[in-house]
Design a protein around this motif. Structure first.
Motif, PDB file in Angstrom:
ATOM      1  N   LEU A 203     -25.692  33.034  12.542  1.00  0.00           N
ATOM      2  CA  LEU A 203     -24.394  33.419  13.079  1.00  0.00           C
ATOM      3  C   LEU A 203     -23.679  32.250  13.743  1.00  0.00           C
ATOM      4  CD1 LEU A 203     -25.182  36.931  14.616  1.00  0.00           C
ATOM      5  CD2 LEU A 203     -23.954  36.434  12.507  1.00  0.00           C
ATOM      6  N   ALA A 204     -24.437  31.317  14.312  1.00  0.00           N
ATOM      7  CA  ALA A 204     -23.834  30.161  14.973  1.00  0.00           C
ATOM      8  C   ALA A 204     -23.058  29.291  13.991  1.00  0.00           C
ATOM      9  CB  ALA A 204     -24.910  29.332  15.663  1.00  0.00           C
ATOM     10  N   GLU A 205     -23.323  29.431  12.693  1.00  0.00           N
ATOM     11  CA  GLU A 205     -22.616  28.643  11.681  1.00  0.00           C
ATOM     12  C   GLU A 205     -21.267  29.247  11.312  1.00  0.00           C
ATOM     13  OE1 GLU A 205     -25.400  26.941   8.505  1.00  0.00           O
ATOM     14  OE2 GLU A 205     -26.478  28.741   9.152  1.00  0.00           O
ATOM     15  N   LEU A 206     -21.004  30.429  11.774  1.00  0.00           N
ATOM     16  CA  LEU A 206     -19.791  31.138  11.401  1.00  0.00           C
ATOM     17  C   LEU A 206     -18.741  31.025  12.492  1.00  0.00           C
ATOM     18  CD1 LEU A 206     -21.502  34.340  10.005  1.00  0.00           C
ATOM     19  CD2 LEU A 206     -20.258  32.656   8.637  1.00  0.00           C
ATOM     20  N   ASP A 207     -17.499  31.119  12.086  1.00  0.00           N
ATOM     21  CA  ASP A 207     -16.377  31.084  13.017  1.00  0.00           C
ATOM     22  C   ASP A 207     -15.931  32.515  13.296  1.00  0.00           C
ATOM     23  OD1 ASP A 207     -14.024  30.783  14.407  1.00  0.00           O
ATOM     24  OD2 ASP A 207     -13.292  29.132  13.166  1.00  0.00           O
ATOM     25  N   ALA A 208     -15.937  32.903  14.566  1.00  0.00           N
ATOM     26  CA  ALA A 208     -15.566  34.273  14.925  1.00  0.00           C
ATOM     27  C   ALA A 208     -14.155  34.620  14.483  1.00  0.00           C
ATOM     28  CB  ALA A 208     -15.705  34.470  16.434  1.00  0.00           C
ATOM     29  N   ALA A 209     -13.295  33.629  14.389  1.00  0.00           N
ATOM     30  CA  ALA A 209     -11.909  33.891  13.999  1.00  0.00           C
ATOM     31  C   ALA A 209     -11.813  34.395  12.561  1.00  0.00           C
ATOM     32  CB  ALA A 209     -11.077  32.624  14.153  1.00  0.00           C
ATOM     33  N   GLU A 210     -12.843  34.180  11.753  1.00  0.00           N
ATOM     34  CA  GLU A 210     -12.816  34.607  10.352  1.00  0.00           C
ATOM     35  C   GLU A 210     -13.418  36.004  10.163  1.00  0.00           C
ATOM     36  OE1 GLU A 210     -13.346  30.176   8.300  1.00  0.00           O
ATOM     37  OE2 GLU A 210     -15.037  31.582   8.361  1.00  0.00           O
ATOM     38  N   ALA A 211     -13.900  36.598  11.246  1.00  0.00           N
ATOM     39  CA  ALA A 211     -14.588  37.891  11.142  1.00  0.00           C
ATOM     40  C   ALA A 211     -13.598  39.052  11.166  1.00  0.00           C
ATOM     41  CB  ALA A 211     -15.591  38.045  12.272  1.00  0.00           C
ATOM     42  N   THR A 212     -13.888  40.054  10.380  1.00  0.00           N
ATOM     43  CA  THR A 212     -13.170  41.321  10.425  1.00  0.00           C
ATOM     44  C   THR A 212     -14.182  42.389  10.800  1.00  0.00           C
ATOM     45  OG1 THR A 212     -11.586  40.641   8.714  1.00  0.00           O
ATOM     46  CG2 THR A 212     -11.820  42.999   9.125  1.00  0.00           C
ATOM     47  N   LEU A 213     -14.016  42.979  11.987  1.00  0.00           N
ATOM     48  CA  LEU A 213     -14.985  43.954  12.494  1.00  0.00           C
ATOM     49  C   LEU A 213     -14.301  45.286  12.751  1.00  0.00           C
ATOM     50  CD1 LEU A 213     -16.899  41.708  15.051  1.00  0.00           C
ATOM     51  CD2 LEU A 213     -17.460  42.151  12.656  1.00  0.00           C
ATOM     52  N   MET A 214     -15.075  46.344  12.634  1.00  0.00           N
ATOM     53  CA  MET A 214     -14.550  47.683  12.885  1.00  0.00           C
ATOM     54  C   MET A 214     -14.814  48.069  14.341  1.00  0.00           C
ATOM     55  SD  MET A 214     -15.075  49.846   9.387  1.00  0.00           S
ATOM     56  CE  MET A 214     -16.862  49.896   9.373  1.00  0.00           C
ATOM     57  N   ALA A 215     -13.785  48.570  14.997  1.00  0.00           N
ATOM     58  CA  ALA A 215     -13.814  48.756  16.442  1.00  0.00           C
ATOM     59  C   ALA A 215     -14.973  49.614  16.915  1.00  0.00           C
ATOM     60  CB  ALA A 215     -12.489  49.367  16.906  1.00  0.00           C
ATOM     61  N   GLU A 216     -15.196  50.763  16.273  1.00  0.00           N
ATOM     62  CA  GLU A 216     -16.219  51.680  16.767  1.00  0.00           C
ATOM     63  C   GLU A 216     -17.579  51.400  16.145  1.00  0.00           C
ATOM     64  OE1 GLU A 216     -16.623  56.406  17.890  1.00  0.00           O
ATOM     65  OE2 GLU A 216     -15.002  55.730  16.608  1.00  0.00           O
ATOM     66  N   SER A 217     -17.623  51.147  14.864  1.00  0.00           N
ATOM     67  CA  SER A 217     -18.913  50.987  14.189  1.00  0.00           C
ATOM     68  C   SER A 217     -19.644  49.716  14.582  1.00  0.00           C
ATOM     69  CB  SER A 217     -18.709  51.005  12.669  1.00  0.00           C
ATOM     70  OG  SER A 217     -18.279  52.276  12.235  1.00  0.00           O
ATOM     71  N   HIS A 218     -18.916  48.640  14.797  1.00  0.00           N
ATOM     72  CA  HIS A 218     -19.560  47.371  15.091  1.00  0.00           C
ATOM     73  C   HIS A 218     -19.769  47.127  16.586  1.00  0.00           C
ATOM     74  CE1 HIS A 218     -18.150  45.797  10.945  1.00  0.00           C
ATOM     75  NE2 HIS A 218     -19.432  46.083  10.902  1.00  0.00           N
ATOM     76  N   GLY A 219     -19.232  47.967  17.430  1.00  0.00           N
ATOM     77  CA  GLY A 219     -19.379  47.731  18.864  1.00  0.00           C
ATOM     78  C   GLY A 219     -18.801  46.372  19.224  1.00  0.00           C
ATOM     79  N   HIS A 220     -19.559  45.599  19.995  1.00  0.00           N
ATOM     80  CA  HIS A 220     -19.114  44.248  20.346  1.00  0.00           C
ATOM     81  C   HIS A 220     -19.405  43.258  19.231  1.00  0.00           C
ATOM     82  CE1 HIS A 220     -18.005  45.358  24.379  1.00  0.00           C
ATOM     83  NE2 HIS A 220     -19.185  45.912  24.568  1.00  0.00           N
ATOM     84  N   GLY A 221     -20.292  43.640  18.294  1.00  0.00           N
ATOM     85  CA  GLY A 221     -20.529  42.820  17.116  1.00  0.00           C
ATOM     86  C   GLY A 221     -20.859  41.381  17.422  1.00  0.00           C
TER      87      GLY A 221
END
Length: 325
Positions: A203-221
């Protein structure tokens, strides 16, 4: 005697009059309305025409209103009778439901389990227990409702559902739960992503700005997992996993998807799946029910069934049985 006392006496007299009316009597009235003839109704209900007429008159006297116009070629309800016949139909239907419920007392869940399942879980978990359910609970029907966890839990509290599968939530008054399993997430990336060719990614290799997360299902993700980038990941309202995959396929970037969906997602164009290398994001799933339910033992057995199935499904970690009030 005051007016209130008179009203109370009148209501008492009405109650006493109605207490002499049986469900059979109401069914005879309904038969007359259905057949439009005392003779035809008598034949259908296996009673003499005179006996039928007497019972209908008893109901009319108890209600204090004529139900039918007599004397014509066809018996038709009066105006008040038409209105009261609707209530009679409701009473008979309720009595039938009561009888069915009593007969179903020896069947698990009283004959039906109304189960709420998150829409991001149901399509992938349901195939695993749809077959063993009737084997474990013969005679019981399984009715599935999908939705968001919060909405499902609210419907459970309001009595619309008997049980709900959902991630753990803060203690809710009147509900009990038992842990079922942990489902890890895996990464789904656009095929054009720089790391798309890797079987596993930190996960440290990924940029959070590129993530698309679902508000309820992913929690804080991933936003709480120390990822690179100062921008917060984009959050969207919960939708189907396939729609989420389509969004990544069209817009690029990546997301987190439940491992149960792996097989279904593998055939979607322009996205690839990869394991998370250094962390284990995912969701815990519990079974919730009302504390006052009469089917507590049946629901405990259902939880045992789901935990047993979780032990056989690759990627899931079955939880130890533990009920939380």
């Amino acid at each position: 005697m005051g007016a209130n006392a008179f009203d109370g006496t009148q209501r008492s007299m009405i109650s006493m009059a109605l207490s002499s009316v049986s469900l059979r009597d109401l069914a005879l009235v309904q038969a007359v309305a259905r057949e439009g003839s005392f003779n035809s109704a008598a034949r259908a209900m296996y009673i003499s025409p005179s006996g039928l007429s007497h019972q209908v008159q008893k109901v009319e006297q108890a209600l204090g209103a004529p139900l039918f116009e007599r004397g014509g070629r066809r018996v038709v309800p009066t105006a008040s009778g038409q209105r009261l016949l609707g209530y009679i139909e409701d009473v008979l239907a309720s009595a039938e439901h009561l009888e069915h419920a009593a007969r179903a007392g020896h069947v698990a869940f009283g004959g039906e389990l109304r189960l709420g399942v998150p829409s991001t879980l149901g399509p992938y978990l349901l195939p695993h227990f749809i077959e063993p359910f009737p084997q474990r609970f013969p005679g019981a029907r399984l009715t599935i409702s999908e939705g968001k966890p919060r909405g499902l839990l609210r419907r459970l509290q309001e009595g619309e559902l008997d049980a709900v599968l959902a991630p753990p939530v803060a203690t809710v008054t009147g509900l009990e739960s038992t842990a079922l399993f942990f489902e890890p997430y895996e990464l789904m990336l656009h095929t054009g992503h720089a790391l798309a060719g890797r079987a596993s990614i930190r996960l440290a290799e990924l940029d959070a700005a590129e993530a698309t997360l679902m508000a309820e299902s992913h929690g804080h993700g991933v936003s709480d997992l120390g990822m690179a980038g100062s921008a917060r990941p984009e959050r969207i309202q919960d939708l189907s996993i396939e729609s989420l995959a389509t969004l990544v396929a069209l817009r690029g970037g990546y997301t987190l998807v439940p491992i149960l969906a792996h097989e279904r997602l593998g055939s979607i164009p322009n996205v690839v799946l990869a394991a998370v290398e250094d962390a284990r994001p995912g969701r815990h799933i519990s079974l919730y029910w009302r504390s006052a339910t009469p089917w507590h033992d049946d629901l405990a057995r259902f939880g045992d069934l789901l935990r047993t199935l979780a032990e056989t499904i690759p990627g899931l970690d079955a939880a130890l049985p533990q009920t939380v009030a």
